[in-house]
Design an enzyme around this catalytic site. Structure first.
Site, PDB file in Angstrom:
ATOM      1  CE  LYS A  54      -4.411  -2.821   1.715  1.00  0.00           C
ATOM      2  NZ  LYS A  54      -4.155  -2.742   3.140  1.00  0.00           N
ATOM      3  CD  GLN A  98      -3.270  -4.409   6.577  1.00  0.00           C
ATOM      4  OE1 GLN A  98      -3.441  -3.544   5.741  1.00  0.00           O
ATOM      5  NE2 GLN A  98      -4.296  -5.868   6.238  1.00  0.00           N
ATOM      6  CG  ASP A 121      -9.886  -0.709   5.165  1.00  0.00           C
ATOM      7  OD1 ASP A 121      -9.766  -0.885   3.602  1.00  0.00           O
ATOM      8  OD2 ASP A 121      -9.533  -0.882   6.243  1.00  0.00           O
TER       9      ASP A 121
END
Ligand code: NAD
Length: 285
Positions: A54, A98, A121
């Site tokens: 990422k 994460q 997200d």
């Protein structure tokens, strides 16, 4: 039936190039670029690889990346403090924590602390509500990537029967919502569904998000169906999807491979969401 393989790798590459171009153009006009913060707690090797990728893509696209790597012993309140400071930082447009987090930390508490407008997200209850209402700015990345691929290949969604196998909060439910908002007729199947093979065999668009290798077999697929394989399973050291590709693909009009299908789209959509969040807060259309 001629089968077309949906090339997720290329589609993601094209999308990344478009994002990079837009970032460059905004930067030349405003001097600003989108910022993505990644937070990794502990030393899970798979998570470390995801986060590294990422950050790499961030740099490639001209985003600013804020990397926070914390030890596994980090307390919930320390992590909440970090989220608060990222919420308050105007250079940070997207915050990605994460998962999985260590057991002593309540993941929901952390995800719910992220400002909805920085929740790239799309997991915050506020954004889940907007998704249900059909007005989400930030939809979860994997489902949004699937819709993007269908559109890139000009695959019609309206009026089609879409069958989603799997009802998770990160894939099954949100892809069902996105398909519904695009006027598909949607059936959601799961581990307690009766007659799942017949349901699947009635799909014009079949989405497999189960996490079981080769679950979808040729008898579960209608001739000419579009099959999207979200599954990532490791069998004998090799990555494989939820669809038995060899036997299913000859029946389909379009199918995604694993690897190289849905997977590469997820990070590209994360960048797309971060750009959207940045434009939203800076009133850039
Ligand atoms: P999950 O474990 O949260 O959900 C799996 C779903 O499958 C559940 O809703 C369950 O009801 C259903 N299911 C399980 N066994 C079943 C059965 N025998 N019959 C019918 N339904 C059954 O998983 P998830 O997070 O949604 O992920 C699904 C798969 O997609 C996994 O392989 C995951 O690794 C993969 N995934 C890929 C990406 C990507 O970027 N490509 C992103 C997220 C998840």
């Amino acid at each position: 039936m001629t089968t077309q393989i949906i090339d997720g790798k290329q589609t993601a590459k094209d999308l990344r190039a478009e994002i990079a171009k837009e970032v460059e153009s905004i930067k030349s006009k405003t001097g600003k670029v989108p910022g993505l913060a990644t937070v990794l707690v502990g030393e899970d090797p798979a998570s470390a690889v995801y986060v590294r990728n990422k950050n790499k893509v961030c740099k490639e696209l001209g985003f600013e990346s804020f990397q926070h790597t914390l030890p596994a012993e980090t307390t919930e309140s320390e992590l909440l403090d970090l989220v608060e400071s990222l919420n308050a930082n105007p250079g940070v447009n997207g915050i990605l924590v994460q998962l999985p987090l260590p057991d002593h930390i309540d993941s929901n508490k952390i995800l719910n602390a992220i400002l909805p407008e920085k929740d790239v997200d799309g997991f915050h209850p506020h954004n889940v509500g907007l998704l249900t209402g059909g007005t989400a700015l930030l939809a979860p990345c994997t489902p949004a990537g699937i819709i993007h691929m269908l559109d890139r290949y000009d695959i019609p969604i309206e009026g089609k029967h879409a069958v989603v196998i799997g009802r998770s909060n990160i894939v099954g439910k949100p892809i069902a919502m996105l398909l519904l908002h695009r006027n598909a007729t949607v059936t959601i199947c799961h581990s307690r569904t009766k007659d799942l093979p017949q349901m699947a065999a009635s799909a014009d668009i079949l989405i497999a998000a189960i996490g079981r290798a080769h679950f979808v077999t040729a008898d579960m697929v209608k001739d000419g169906a579009v099959v999207i394989d979200v599954g990532i399973n490791r069998v004998d050291g090799k990555l494989t999807g939820d669809v038995d590709f060899e036997t299913v693909s000859p029946k389909t009009s379009y199918i995604t491979p694993v690897p190289g299908g849905v997977g590469p789209m997820t990070i590209a959509m994360l960048m797309s969401n971060t750009l959207k969040a940045f434009k939203n807060v800076n009133s850039i259309s």
